[in-house]
Design a protein around this motif. Sequence first.
Motif, PDB file in Angstrom:
ATOM      1  N   VAL A 260     -41.750 118.782   5.159  1.00 14.56           N
ATOM      2  CA  VAL A 260     -40.923 118.735   3.956  1.00 14.56           C
ATOM      3  C   VAL A 260     -40.633 117.296   3.512  1.00 14.56           C
ATOM      4  N   ARG A 261     -40.670 116.344   4.405  1.00  9.65           N
ATOM      5  CA  ARG A 261     -40.444 114.932   4.057  1.00  9.65           C
ATOM      6  C   ARG A 261     -41.686 114.088   4.337  1.00  9.65           C
ATOM      7  N   LYS A 262     -42.855 114.671   4.158  1.00  3.57           N
ATOM      8  CA  LYS A 262     -44.107 113.954   4.365  1.00  3.57           C
ATOM      9  C   LYS A 262     -44.214 112.749   3.433  1.00  3.57           C
TER      10      LYS A 262
ATOM     11  N   HIS B   9     -41.285 110.856   8.760  1.00  2.30           N
ATOM     12  CA  HIS B   9     -41.190 112.149   8.074  1.00  2.30           C
ATOM     13  C   HIS B   9     -40.683 113.278   8.962  1.00  2.30           C
ATOM     14  N   ALA B  10     -40.991 113.250  10.250  1.00  7.00           N
ATOM     15  CA  ALA B  10     -40.550 114.340  11.127  1.00  7.00           C
ATOM     16  C   ALA B  10     -39.024 114.343  11.283  1.00  7.00           C
ATOM     17  N   GLU B  11     -38.466 113.192  11.530  1.00  5.56           N
ATOM     18  CA  GLU B  11     -37.019 113.098  11.709  1.00  5.56           C
ATOM     19  C   GLU B  11     -36.275 113.357  10.397  1.00  5.56           C
ATOM     20  N   LEU B  12     -36.773 112.763   9.318  1.00  3.92           N
ATOM     21  CA  LEU B  12     -36.148 112.992   8.009  1.00  3.92           C
ATOM     22  C   LEU B  12     -36.304 114.447   7.576  1.00  3.92           C
ATOM     23  N   GLY B  13     -37.433 115.053   7.930  1.00  5.52           N
ATOM     24  CA  GLY B  13     -37.651 116.463   7.618  1.00  5.52           C
ATOM     25  C   GLY B  13     -36.657 117.366   8.323  1.00  5.52           C
TER      26      GLY B  13
ATOM     27  N   ILE C 143     -35.515 125.162  15.046  1.00  6.13           N
ATOM     28  CA  ILE C 143     -36.452 124.754  13.997  1.00  6.13           C
ATOM     29  C   ILE C 143     -36.400 123.246  13.801  1.00  6.13           C
ATOM     30  N   CYS C 144     -35.204 122.697  13.672  1.00  3.65           N
ATOM     31  CA  CYS C 144     -35.058 121.259  13.419  1.00  3.65           C
ATOM     32  C   CYS C 144     -35.586 120.430  14.583  1.00  3.65           C
ATOM     33  N   GLU C 145     -35.347 120.881  15.794  1.00  5.77           N
ATOM     34  CA  GLU C 145     -35.865 120.162  16.965  1.00  5.77           C
ATOM     35  C   GLU C 145     -37.396 120.153  16.951  1.00  5.77           C
TER      36      GLU C 145
ATOM     37  N   LEU D  29     -40.234 116.939  16.338  1.00  4.83           N
ATOM     38  CA  LEU D  29     -41.208 116.620  17.378  1.00  4.83           C
ATOM     39  C   LEU D  29     -42.638 117.018  17.022  1.00  4.83           C
ATOM     40  N   HIS D  30     -42.858 117.580  15.840  1.00  2.99           N
ATOM     41  CA  HIS D  30     -44.166 118.171  15.557  1.00  2.99           C
ATOM     42  C   HIS D  30     -45.314 117.168  15.573  1.00  2.99           C
TER      43      HIS D  30
END
Length: 170
Positions: free
Chosen positions: A62-64, A69-73, A93-95, A99-100
């Motif tokens: 979502v914040r690519k 982007h992962a943390e901001l997402g 989900i947020c965790e 980490l994705h």
Amino acid sequence: LDRIEAVAHAEMEKRQDLSFREPGWTLYHGKRTGRLACHLRELLDLSVDPDALYVAGLFHDVRKDQEPHAELGAKRIRDLLSGLIPQESLTTICEAVSLHNKRMQSDSFSDFTKLLQDADLIDHIGFIDIWMSFYWSGNKNESIDDHLAFYKGKTRKQTQDYMITHLNFD
């Protein structure tokens, strides 16, 4: 899920996160990633909430358009989905979203996170890889010969090898 998908469409449908991707890429990549994650969950017979897993896939980039982007997402997802899903699911989900893209450290990650990571990688392989490569080349005004040289070249092969060697599950 319908309300959550409506939020995803409003947030990502028209956005062009990178110049070499078509508008809406983030949304459609998210949908594919969510479906792939759920399919992997079934194949591996893992006890993970499929609805939460789909939502994580849907929103993982979502914040690519911003880094990191992962943390901001993960923060954006919390803002977008608070009140729409149970707090425990939102935390999971947020965790996983945060980490994705941290694949080198994945030994201690939950099955939920590992499924999201693998689904994200798998979505970049196959037909969509060909589409993304052609779209990128067109955006750079390259000829079909230029594109084919890239597609058959060392850099792309290294990227594919990275993806395959960084999957969590066989």
